[in-house]
Design a protein around this motif. Structure first.
Motif, PDB file in Angstrom:
ATOM      1  N   VAL A  20       0.862  -1.181   0.000  1.00 29.90           N
ATOM      2  CA  VAL A  20       0.000   0.000   0.000  1.00 29.90           C
ATOM      3  C   VAL A  20       0.897   1.229   0.000  1.00 29.90           C
ATOM      4  N   THR A  21       0.733   2.079  -1.000  1.00 30.78           N
ATOM      5  CA  THR A  21       1.507   3.318  -1.070  1.00 30.78           C
ATOM      6  C   THR A  21       0.830   4.393  -0.227  1.00 30.78           C
ATOM      7  N   GLN A  22       1.546   5.492  -0.025  1.00 32.79           N
ATOM      8  CA  GLN A  22       0.951   6.630   0.679  1.00 32.79           C
ATOM      9  C   GLN A  22      -0.274   7.132  -0.081  1.00 32.79           C
ATOM     10  N   GLU A  23      -0.221   7.091  -1.403  1.00 29.98           N
ATOM     11  CA  GLU A  23      -1.348   7.541  -2.215  1.00 29.98           C
ATOM     12  C   GLU A  23      -2.580   6.670  -1.981  1.00 29.98           C
ATOM     13  N   ILE A  24      -2.379   5.352  -1.951  1.00 26.65           N
ATOM     14  CA  ILE A  24      -3.495   4.426  -1.723  1.00 26.65           C
ATOM     15  C   ILE A  24      -4.066   4.620  -0.325  1.00 26.65           C
ATOM     16  N   LEU A  25      -3.189   4.719   0.666  1.00 22.50           N
ATOM     17  CA  LEU A  25      -3.640   4.917   2.036  1.00 22.50           C
ATOM     18  C   LEU A  25      -4.411   6.226   2.161  1.00 22.50           C
ATOM     19  N   ALA A  26      -3.893   7.280   1.545  1.00 24.92           N
ATOM     20  CA  ALA A  26      -4.563   8.582   1.589  1.00 24.92           C
ATOM     21  C   ALA A  26      -5.954   8.489   0.967  1.00 24.92           C
ATOM     22  N   GLU A  27      -6.074   7.776  -0.135  1.00 25.66           N
ATOM     23  CA  GLU A  27      -7.375   7.605  -0.784  1.00 25.66           C
ATOM     24  C   GLU A  27      -8.353   6.882   0.141  1.00 25.66           C
ATOM     25  N   ARG A  28      -7.881   5.844   0.810  1.00 19.96           N
ATOM     26  CA  ARG A  28      -8.722   5.102   1.755  1.00 19.96           C
ATOM     27  C   ARG A  28      -9.194   5.981   2.904  1.00 19.96           C
ATOM     28  N   LEU A  29      -8.352   6.953   3.284  1.00 17.78           N
ATOM     29  CA  LEU A  29      -8.661   7.836   4.409  1.00 17.78           C
ATOM     30  C   LEU A  29      -9.405   9.101   3.986  1.00 17.78           C
ATOM     31  N   GLY A  30      -9.519   9.317   2.676  1.00 18.08           N
ATOM     32  CA  GLY A  30     -10.181  10.525   2.183  1.00 18.08           C
ATOM     33  C   GLY A  30      -9.376  11.781   2.432  1.00 18.08           C
ATOM     34  N   SER A  32      -5.194  13.806   1.530  1.00 16.92           N
ATOM     35  CA  SER A  32      -4.118  13.919   0.541  1.00 16.92           C
ATOM     36  C   SER A  32      -2.936  13.029   0.910  1.00 16.92           C
ATOM     37  N   GLN A  33      -2.167  12.681  -0.094  1.00 15.48           N
ATOM     38  CA  GLN A  33      -0.940  11.917   0.135  1.00 15.48           C
ATOM     39  C   GLN A  33       0.014  12.721   0.997  1.00 15.48           C
ATOM     40  N   GLY A  34       0.041  14.034   0.804  1.00 18.18           N
ATOM     41  CA  GLY A  34       0.922  14.890   1.586  1.00 18.18           C
ATOM     42  C   GLY A  34       0.618  14.827   3.076  1.00 18.18           C
ATOM     43  N   GLY A  35      -0.674  14.760   3.407  1.00 13.20           N
ATOM     44  CA  GLY A  35      -1.063  14.654   4.814  1.00 13.20           C
ATOM     45  C   GLY A  35      -0.561  13.360   5.436  1.00 13.20           C
ATOM     46  N   VAL A  36      -0.713  12.258   4.714  1.00 12.14           N
ATOM     47  CA  VAL A  36      -0.208  10.968   5.195  1.00 12.14           C
ATOM     48  C   VAL A  36       1.311  11.029   5.326  1.00 12.14           C
ATOM     49  N   GLY A  37       1.959  11.602   4.321  1.00 15.99           N
ATOM     50  CA  GLY A  37       3.416  11.724   4.347  1.00 15.99           C
ATOM     51  C   GLY A  37       3.911  12.524   5.541  1.00 15.99           C
ATOM     52  N   HIS A  38       3.193  13.588   5.895  1.00 15.63           N
ATOM     53  CA  HIS A  38       3.585  14.401   7.054  1.00 15.63           C
ATOM     54  C   HIS A  38       3.523  13.589   8.334  1.00 15.63           C
ATOM     55  N   TRP A  39       2.523  12.722   8.470  1.00 16.74           N
ATOM     56  CA  TRP A  39       2.436  11.871   9.655  1.00 16.74           C
ATOM     57  C   TRP A  39       3.593  10.885   9.705  1.00 16.74           C
ATOM     58  N   LEU A  40       3.897  10.274   8.552  1.00 16.07           N
ATOM     59  CA  LEU A  40       4.917   9.223   8.520  1.00 16.07           C
ATOM     60  C   LEU A  40       6.343   9.759   8.629  1.00 16.07           C
ATOM     61  N   THR A  41       6.512  11.056   8.424  1.00 18.12           N
ATOM     62  CA  THR A  41       7.838  11.664   8.575  1.00 18.12           C
ATOM     63  C   THR A  41       7.909  12.558   9.817  1.00 18.12           C
ATOM     64  N   LYS A  42       6.890  12.509  10.640  1.00 17.60           N
ATOM     65  CA  LYS A  42       6.805  13.244  11.910  1.00 17.60           C
ATOM     66  C   LYS A  42       6.792  14.759  11.753  1.00 17.60           C
ATOM     67  N   ARG A  43       6.409  15.256  10.579  1.00 18.15           N
ATOM     68  CA  ARG A  43       6.260  16.711  10.436  1.00 18.15           C
ATOM     69  C   ARG A  43       4.976  17.171  11.112  1.00 18.15           C
ATOM     70  N   ARG A  44       4.006  16.264  11.179  1.00 20.93           N
ATOM     71  CA  ARG A  44       2.756  16.529  11.901  1.00 20.93           C
ATOM     72  C   ARG A  44       2.411  15.288  12.696  1.00 20.93           C
ATOM     73  N   GLN A  45       1.701  15.487  13.806  1.00 14.69           N
ATOM     74  CA  GLN A  45       1.324  14.360  14.654  1.00 14.69           C
ATOM     75  C   GLN A  45      -0.183  14.158  14.592  1.00 14.69           C
ATOM     76  N   PRO A  46      -0.623  12.967  14.161  1.00 14.67           N
ATOM     77  CA  PRO A  46      -2.062  12.720  14.121  1.00 14.67           C
ATOM     78  C   PRO A  46      -2.629  12.530  15.523  1.00 14.67           C
ATOM     79  N   GLY A  47      -3.896  12.828  15.673  1.00 12.52           N
ATOM     80  CA  GLY A  47      -4.588  12.547  16.930  1.00 12.52           C
ATOM     81  C   GLY A  47      -4.897  11.054  17.004  1.00 12.52           C
ATOM     82  N   ILE A  48      -5.376  10.605  18.144  1.00 13.88           N
ATOM     83  CA  ILE A  48      -5.660   9.187  18.341  1.00 13.88           C
ATOM     84  C   ILE A  48      -6.731   8.697  17.365  1.00 13.88           C
ATOM     85  N   ASP A  49      -7.731   9.530  17.050  1.00 17.33           N
ATOM     86  CA  ASP A  49      -8.768   9.121  16.102  1.00 17.33           C
ATOM     87  C   ASP A  49      -8.180   8.878  14.717  1.00 17.33           C
ATOM     88  N   ASP A  50      -7.301   9.784  14.276  1.00 20.36           N
ATOM     89  CA  ASP A  50      -6.662   9.607  12.969  1.00 20.36           C
ATOM     90  C   ASP A  50      -5.724   8.401  12.973  1.00 20.36           C
TER      91      ASP A  50
END
Length: 84
Positions: A20-30, A32-50
């Motif tokens: 599963v690529t970041q693009e696929i995961l982002a699509e599943r979550l509704g 952007s890929q950039g948002g997923v990428g920010h979480w996976l590189t620790k530029r942003r921290q998701p909340g527990i719900d996310d």
């Protein structure tokens, strides 16, 4: 935050396993890929719900959050755990 590192490791490992690529995961979550990428590189921290939405999108279980209260000097065996 060490727990965040473990979550990221888990998500990346499961993404790799499922191919599963970041693009696929982002699509599943509704989102952007950039948002997923920010979480996976620790530029942003998701909340527990996310965090749980990501785990669910990858077929994993939900996280349980526990607040641990202990007096200074107590061993971990003496901890009181309050589930939220």
């Amino acid at each position: 935050m060490p727990h965040m590192d473990k979550w990221i490791e888990l998500v990346k490992a499961k993404m790799s396993e499922l191919k599963v690529t970041q693009e696929i995961l982002a699509e599943r979550l509704g989102m952007s890929q950039g948002g997923v990428g920010h979480w996976l590189t620790k530029r942003r921290q998701p909340g527990i719900d996310d965090m749980n939405r990501v785990l669910q999108a990858l077929g994993l279980g939900f996280l349980e959050v526990a607040l641990v209260i202990r007096e200074p000097g107590e061993s971990q065996d003496d901890e009181v755990s309050l589930k939220q």
